[in-house]
Design an enzyme around this catalytic site. Structure first.
Site, PDB file in Angstrom:
ATOM      1  CE  LYS A  52      -3.656  -2.633   2.118  1.00  0.00           C
ATOM      2  NZ  LYS A  52      -4.450  -2.935   3.379  1.00  0.00           N
ATOM      3  CD  GLN A  96      -3.272  -4.649   6.624  1.00  0.00           C
ATOM      4  OE1 GLN A  96      -3.097  -3.536   5.813  1.00  0.00           O
ATOM      5  NE2 GLN A  96      -3.744  -5.564   6.159  1.00  0.00           N
ATOM      6  CG  ASP A 119      -9.608  -0.469   4.646  1.00  0.00           C
ATOM      7  OD1 ASP A 119      -9.232  -0.863   3.625  1.00  0.00           O
ATOM      8  OD2 ASP A 119      -8.841  -0.715   5.458  1.00  0.00           O
TER       9      ASP A 119
END
Ligand code: NAD
Length: 282
Positions: A52, A96, A119
């Protein structure tokens, strides 16, 4: 059979975002910024975060990674998120997953400012997704929709089957397909006769985490097959949930693993981040 090439499409999307980011910088002095929380030493999580970061760099975004030890307290993570929420230079926040078992993941995700939730895991954004409203949709299912769109596949009226019903993959996938007017069947670990569901599907989307869960006998002739699964075999190979060799003989379209949905997920994270930067900064 047509291979749905997510690696190639994601490169095109990244190129477009790089161009847009350069314009934002030139005209408004804005550099889209993604702030990431990475807890513990899980090698897969570290690899994903590195990918990422690299993608952000490629398109000219700024990324900040807050690496925290596995024994970090709930309070410390929450304080970091609060400061990211308040930081006017942070456009997107990503935690994460998975977090260590002593951390309440729901509380962490609910603390993220929905305007920075790139997200798309915040219940506010998820609720808007289910209602078909403008929102941040989770990157993996959004990447699947983009892949379908790029290949001219319209889910409208198709019988779709989604195997896997997690909050980050299966459920938002089902919501996006329903919003696109597919008839959606959602299967999970307690589904009685999986094959009776998968076999009827014009569009089969699988996100479980079990190699070869879907064999050719479970797939309708001519089906479109999307494999979200990522599994590392003992010999080090990366495979999906679909028996690619067998199923590709029957499918009209199929995603490879790797090179299918995975790269699209990262491309959608960049898409959501630049969208957040534009929306929040007017
Ligand atoms: P998860 O473990 O949270 O959920 C798995 C889902 O599969 C559950 O709903 C469970 O009920 C269902 N399931 C388990 N065994 C089953 C079976 N035998 N038959 C039918 N359903 C079954 O996993 P997740 O986070 O949703 O991830 C699923 C897979 O997708 C994993 O392989 C993960 O690595 C992969 N993934 C890929 C990407 C990507 O970018 N390509 C992103 C996220 C997750």
């Amino acid at each position: 059979m047509v291979l749905l090439d997510g690696a190639r499409l994601s490169k095109e999307i990244k190129e477009q975002i790089r161009h847009e980011a350069a314009q934002l910088k030139e005209r408004r002095g804005i550099t889209p910024t993604l702030s990431v929380i990475l807890v513990g030493d899980d090698p897969a999580s570290h690899t994903y975060v590195k990918m990422k970061e690299r993608a952000c760099k490629e398109v000219g975004f700024h990324s900040i990674v807050h690496t925290m030890p596995a024994d970090i307290t709930q309070n410390d993570i929450e304080e970091t998120i609060t400061s990211m929420n308040q930081d006017p230079n942070v456009d997107g926040i990503l935690v994460q997953l998975p977090l260590p078992p002593h951390i309440d993941t729901t509380r962490i995700l609910e603390l993220i400012d929905p305007a920075k939730d790139v997200d798309g895991f915040h219940p506010y954004n998820f609720g808007r997704l289910v209602q078909g409203l403008e929102t941040f949709a989770p990157c993996t299912p959004l990447g699947v929709m983009e892949l379908l769109r790029a290949y001219g596949i319209d889910p409208k009226g198709l019988d779709a089957c989604v195997v896997g019903a997690s909050n980050i993959v299966g459920k938002p996938m089902a919501a996006l397909l329903l919003n696109a007017f597919a008839s959606v069947d959602v299967c999970h670990i307690y589904t009685k006769d999986l094959q009776s569901h998968t076999k009827r599907a014009d569009l089969l989307v699988v996100g479980v985490g079990k190699p070869k869960l879907i064999g050719p006998e479970m797939v309708k002739e001519g089906a479109i097959v999307i494999d979200i699964g990522i599994n590392r075999l003992p010999d080090g190979r990366l495979v999906g949930d679909v028996d690619f060799e067998g199923v590709s003989q029957k499918a009209s379209y199929i995603t490879p693993v790797p090179g299918g949905v995975g790269p699209m997920t990262i491309a959608m994270l960049l898409t959501n981040t630049i969208k957040a930067a534009r929306k929040r900064r007017g």
